[in-house]
Design an enzyme around this catalytic site. Structure first.
Site, PDB file in Angstrom:
ATOM      1  N   HIS A 230       0.890  -1.168   0.000  1.00 20.95           N
ATOM      2  CA  HIS A 230       0.000   0.000   0.000  1.00 20.95           C
ATOM      3  C   HIS A 230       0.924   1.212   0.000  1.00 20.95           C
ATOM      4  CE1 HIS A 230      -3.813   2.186   1.224  1.00 20.95           C
ATOM      5  NE2 HIS A 230      -2.871   3.112   1.330  1.00 20.95           N
TER       6      HIS A 230
ATOM      7  N   ASP B  92      -9.483  -4.212  -5.360  1.00 20.09           N
ATOM      8  CA  ASP B  92      -9.502  -3.603  -4.028  1.00 20.09           C
ATOM      9  C   ASP B  92     -10.941  -3.471  -3.533  1.00 20.09           C
ATOM     10  OD1 ASP B  92      -8.562  -2.540  -1.652  1.00 20.09           O
ATOM     11  OD2 ASP B  92      -8.279  -0.521  -2.434  1.00 20.09           O
TER      12      ASP B  92
ATOM     13  N   HIS C  73      -2.997  -0.885  -6.182  1.00 25.14           N
ATOM     14  CA  HIS C  73      -3.983   0.174  -6.446  1.00 25.14           C
ATOM     15  C   HIS C  73      -3.326   1.524  -6.740  1.00 25.14           C
ATOM     16  CE1 HIS C  73      -3.216   0.789  -2.210  1.00 25.14           C
ATOM     17  NE2 HIS C  73      -4.074  -0.104  -1.794  1.00 25.14           N
TER      18      HIS C  73
END
Length: 348
Positions: A140, A251, A178
């Site tokens: 992340h 996600d 992401h």
């Protein structure tokens, strides 16, 4: 002029980033993923994070128990990295086929990340072990310092964390999850074969104007947050180019309606019901349907060193109506694109 295709037939896709939660929520959301995808990388950020082999085995079984009969689905489990994680436990899980990858959450970056990593140095022995094992690190990619603007967190992470990490561990497989910025798109494009990225449907379809202009839309609020349209366009151009180290990662992150529609709402889009059709819409808009199957079904297995799924999925040009809400035991879920239509739907 050639008529547009009415059917898209692709190898069964995988979702390389999904949140399935636990308890009643898990039982509600799992079928939306297991119906379509052959495999999914399951995030470990439960209220009690998945940090041991035994916890991962137990969680995997709860997921499998929620898969309806007739669905051919394999959850791929991940280990939640903490400052105190035992590298031997991680290696055991990898060798036993329990852990497919490990997840790096900077402390307090997103939902249930308070146990996350405070600095790369704190987990360097674990990362060195992962490099030797060939075990992917899922990142992340946001810094969480209070003085960094939320729209700049990803770009700052590249400079201060990601690049120094990859300079130190040159053979560590890293998935920049992401991605949301042109900075990240360019960084991954310029990287070597040890670096890949996942991209969500919401970051391809929308930018921050869609979330904030004319009223705030809490069901588009996710982390990393939607960025300017120039960043959205960079992501669209990356996938449309046929770049082989970018692949599907929804996600999908469900929260009950009352936790989204409140004075301090949770981050996450529950997009599992509409994600595959949404991706198809984007690829069609970009005149890039030739690269759609690779993004959904081929690039991910290639990076992870796994076989391509044997089955097939067909999408048809038949408008799919997304439900306004989905019932939960004591509340409801508002899915991504609730009440709207998506012009590509998965053939049942």
């Amino acid at each position: 002029m050639t008529a547009p295709s009415q059917v898209l037939k692709i190898h069964r896709p995988d979702d390389w980033h999904v949140h399935l939660r636990d308890g009643d929520m898990l039982k509600t959301v799992v079928p939306y993923t297991s119906e379509i995808y052959g495999r999914a990388i399951v995030m470990p950020n439960l209220a009690s994070p998945i940090t041991t082999v035994d916890a991962a085995i137990a969680y995997r079984q709860r997921i499998l128990d929620a898969v309806p009969a007739g669905h051919d689905f394999t959850p791929l489990m991940t280990c939640y990295l903490t400052d105190s994680l035992d590298a031997d436990e991680l290696e055991r899980g990898f060798h036993e086929g329990v852990f497919t990858a490990a997840k790096l959450y900077p402390a307090n970056a997103t939902t249930n990340s308070s146990h996350g990593v405070t600095s790369i140095d704190a987990i360097m022995p674990v990362l060195e072990r992962m490099e030797k094992l060939g075990m992917p690190l899922l990142v992340h990619g946001e810094v969480t310092h209070a003085d960094v603007d939320i729209f700049d967190r990803e770009a700052r992470f590249i400079d201060t964390v990601m690049e120094p990490l990859r300079q130190r561990l040159t053979a560590l497989k890293v998935v920049f999850e992401h991605i949301t910025t042109k900075d990240a798109a360019q960084y991954v494009r310029d990287g070597n074969d040890y670096l890949a990225a996942t991209i969500t449907p919401q970051h391809l379809m929308f930018n921050r104007n869609h979330m904030l202009v004319g009223g705030i839309r809490p069901h588009l609020y996710c982390l990393p947050i939607l960025k300017r349209n120039i960043h959205q366009q960079a992501l669209r151009e990356l996938v449309a180019s046929g770049f082989t180290r970018a692949f599907l990662g929804t996600d999908s992150a469900p929260h009950s309606r009352h936790r989204k529609e409140t004075s301090c709402g949770c981050a996450g889009c529950f997009n599992a019901p509409s994600a595959l059709g949404s991706y198809a819409v984007v690829f069609e808009e970009m005149n890039a349907l030739a690269h759609f199957e690779a993004f959904c079904s081929l690039n991910g297995p290639q990076f992870y060193g796994l076989p391509v799924n044997k089955g097939w999925v067909e999408l048809v040009r038949d408008e799919q109506q997304i439900p306004e809400n989905i019932a939960l035991a004591d509340d409801s879920l508002v899915p991504f694109l609730a009440g709207e239509t998506v012009r590509w739907s998965v053939k049942k």
